[in-house]
Scaffold this motif. Structure first.
Motif, PDB file in Angstrom:
ATOM      1  N   GLN A  50      -7.656   0.641  -0.497  1.00  0.00           N
ATOM      2  CA  GLN A  50      -8.016  -0.360   0.499  1.00  0.00           C
ATOM      3  C   GLN A  50      -8.980   0.388   1.431  1.00  0.00           C
ATOM      4  O   GLN A  50      -8.673   1.481   1.851  1.00  0.00           O
ATOM      5  N   ASP A  82      -6.022  -1.426  -4.929  1.00  0.00           N
ATOM      6  CA  ASP A  82      -5.443  -1.960  -3.698  1.00  0.00           C
ATOM      7  C   ASP A  82      -6.383  -3.017  -3.119  1.00  0.00           C
ATOM      8  O   ASP A  82      -7.416  -2.686  -2.542  1.00  0.00           O
ATOM      9  N   GLU A  83      -6.023  -4.258  -3.289  1.00  0.00           N
ATOM     10  CA  GLU A  83      -6.821  -5.408  -2.831  1.00  0.00           C
ATOM     11  C   GLU A  83      -8.298  -5.262  -3.200  1.00  0.00           C
ATOM     12  O   GLU A  83      -9.157  -5.169  -2.326  1.00  0.00           O
ATOM     13  N   THR A  89       0.831  -1.202   0.000  1.00  0.00           N
ATOM     14  CA  THR A  89       0.000   0.000   0.000  1.00  0.00           C
ATOM     15  C   THR A  89       0.868   1.255   0.000  1.00  0.00           C
ATOM     16  O   THR A  89       0.573   2.228  -0.697  1.00  0.00           O
TER      17      THR A  89
END
Ligand SMILES: Nc1ncnc2c1ncn2[C@@H]1O[C@H](COP(=O)(O)OP(=O)(O)OP(=O)(O)O)[C@@H](O)[C@H]1O
Ligand SMILES: [Mg+2]
Lengths: 233, 284
Positions: free
Chosen positions: A76, A158-159, A43
């Motif tokens: 995220q 991000d994820e 991240t």
């Protein structure tokens, strides 16, 4: 000139390095997966690329006519958003802000773009609904639609599938893959799902104790990463 | 009932009541506009903290025997607002803790200054009126009314012009920043505007009750409405309506203005809470 070029990047907080010596290049239309353990700095890397955070040393360069503000970003999740009263429409539209210059209000063109992306993410029925009342998967699609309003060129995710069930996860991957293949959108995705990473991505960046950057094939054949173990997953 | 209406009609013909109503409407409108953003950004307490800072600043102005304390109070409050929002971002001391620190500190120092250097014989009366606003809204001069009108128009205009960007920064600061919205600048803007509103609102409800003016309408609206725009519009309407009702009631029943307005806000909050419960049930 590659679209994004990171050289000798060193990342960290308050002067303390978390990860150093990162160098990689991304061409237009690439699909890069960033993998690594929790806390390895994925991240942080993404935030540095986006300019949200200063690197300790090294350079991040955008090329190929890409401006730093013309990127789409799927963060995220933060908990500040959890009880936010905002409709799907308002959120997706806010992705168009980087096209506005100094104009205070959205024009027809931006509203049209938002509508298209809402349709594309199959959110038309939910357009007027409140974001906080949607399921996790629906929320992710809203954020993806917003990111698409910001750019057609490069998406940083991000994820994106964290917390989604297998069916919705598969749909999400299919959507992202379609963006990459059909629209030639560059994808940079952080993921813990190595199997999916190897299925969809064409380049892999592994960060952690050992740093690796290369194509998927090189990654698979690189025995120093101990991939034999992970391959059993 | 007609007696009460007659009484209200009579009061409405007095210029000082008209001034109070104008100022009341403008201030409640402005404070509610930013209230939504503050509540959502977890800055609910900043109003509280800053109003205490303003109290301390007024104490300093009193000690210095300034006749017009507005510029000094405004300057000190704006500086503190900027500092507070800064600490909220890079947290060594948590945002809420630093707000509590500054707020209690300013309150104590202000009271101490007034106590040591104050010349007026009626200290507790002075303190009470700065804290609770007492009747100062009913003794506004024409100049103050104009100042208030101008500042309110500026605040409302800033809010409308930057509405879309304020939404983006409130909803998701990192995304906004990543796509080129200068969120630090907007945080600064929000801080300055909230400081202006608080200094204005000191006249209306006094420094203790400002938070109520900022928070209650936003919280009430959030019980019922589901989009940012509807919440903002609703809280503006609510806030204005509550202040009008509060001022009229306080004039008619001779109760303190600030406390009456806040009492009306509280009643409306519970009404909206019930409406919210009922409507969410009927959806299911
Ligand atoms: N704001 C911060 N200040 C100081 N250190 C931080 C901060 N944010 C993250 N870190 C530290 O930096 C390291 C990397 O964090 P980062 O969030 O980049 O990890 P990640 O690879 O994204 O992990 P995950 O898979 O859990 O999302 C962690 O050790 C974390 O403790
Ligand atoms: Mg992470």
């Amino acid at each position: 000139m590659p679209q994004l070029k990171c050289k000798d990047l060193s990342l960290g907080y308050d002067g303390i390095e978390i990860i150093g010596g990162l160098s990689f290049e991304i061409e237009k239309g690439d699909y890069l997966c960033i993998i690594g353990e929790n806390g390895s700095g994925k991240t942080t890397l993404m935030k540095t690329i986006l300019g949200l955070k200063q690197q300790l040393s090294g350079t991040v360069e955008f090329g190929d006519g890409l401006k730093r503000s013309a990127v789409g970003y799927l963060p995220q999740q933060t908990d500040a958003q959890k009880d936010f009263p905002a409709s799907v429409w308002e959120i997706v539209l806010s992705g168009c802000l980087n096209k506005m210059g100094a104009r205070p209000f959205y024009s027809k063109k931006e509203k049209q773009l938002a509508l298209e992306n809402i349709e594309r993410m199959r959110l038309t029925k939910l357009k007027k609904r409140c974001y906080r009342e949607l399921s996790g998967g629906q929320q992710q699609r809203v954020l993806l639609a917003r990111a698409l309003c910001a750019t057609k060129d490069i998406l940083l995710l991000d994820e994106p599938v964290a917390g989604l069930d297998p069916k919705v996860t598969a749909e999400m991957y299919a959507l992202i893959d379609e963006l990459n293949k059909k629209d030639k959108t560059t994808i940079i995705m952080i993921s813990h799902d190595i199997r999916a990473a190897l299925k969809y991505a064409d380049k892999i960046l592994h960060i952690g104790d050992t740093v690796f950057f290369g194509t998927k094939e090189e990654y698979l054949s690189d025995s120093s990463l101990g991939f034999g173990k992970e391959g059993a997953v | 009932m007609t007696e009460l209406l007659d009484k209200i009609a009579l009061y409405l013909s007095y210029p000082f009541v008209q001034y109070a109503l104008i100022v009341g409407v403008l201030i409640s409108l402005c404070s509610s506009l930013l209230g939504v953003t503050l509540v959502l950004k977890r800055f609910s307490f900043i109003g509280d903290g800053l109003s205490h800072v303003a109290f301390g600043a007024i104490a300093i102005a009193t000690v210095l025997k300034l006749t017009n304390d507005m510029p000094l109070v405004l300057a000190i409050t704006i500086i503190c607002a900027v500092l507070l929002l800064r600490t909220g971002q890079n947290t060594k001391i948590k945002g809420d803790a630093s707000i509590a620190m500054i707020s209690v500190g300013a309150l104590a120092v202000g009271y101490l200054l007034m106590n040591i250097f104050g010349s007026s014989g009626n200290l507790s009366g002075d303190v009470c009126s700065t804290l609770f606003g007492s009747t100062s809204i009913l003794t506004l001069s024409q100049l103050e009314v104009w100042l208030c009108i101008i500042l309110s128009v500026v605040v409302a205009a800033v809010f409308i012009i930057f509405y879309n960007r304020i939404f983006a920064v409130t909803f998701d600061e990192s995304f906004a920043e990543a796509t080129g919205v200068r969120s630090k600048l907007y945080n600064l803007l929000i801080a300055v505007v909230i400081a202006v509103i608080i200094v204005l609102a000191m006249n209306l409800v006094g420094s203790l009750l400002i938070s109520a003016l900022v928070i209650f309408p936003a919280l009430s609206a959030m019980r019922v409405f589901k989009s940012f725009k509807s919440v903002t519009v609703c809280s503006a309407v609510l806030s204005v309506a509550c202040s009008l009702t509060g001022i009229m009631l306080s004039v008619a029943c001779e109760t303190p203005v600030g406390a009456t307005i806040v009492a009306v806000d509280i009643v409306i909050f519970f009404v909206f809470m019930i409406i919210g419960k009922l409507s969410s049930k009927s959806v299911r």
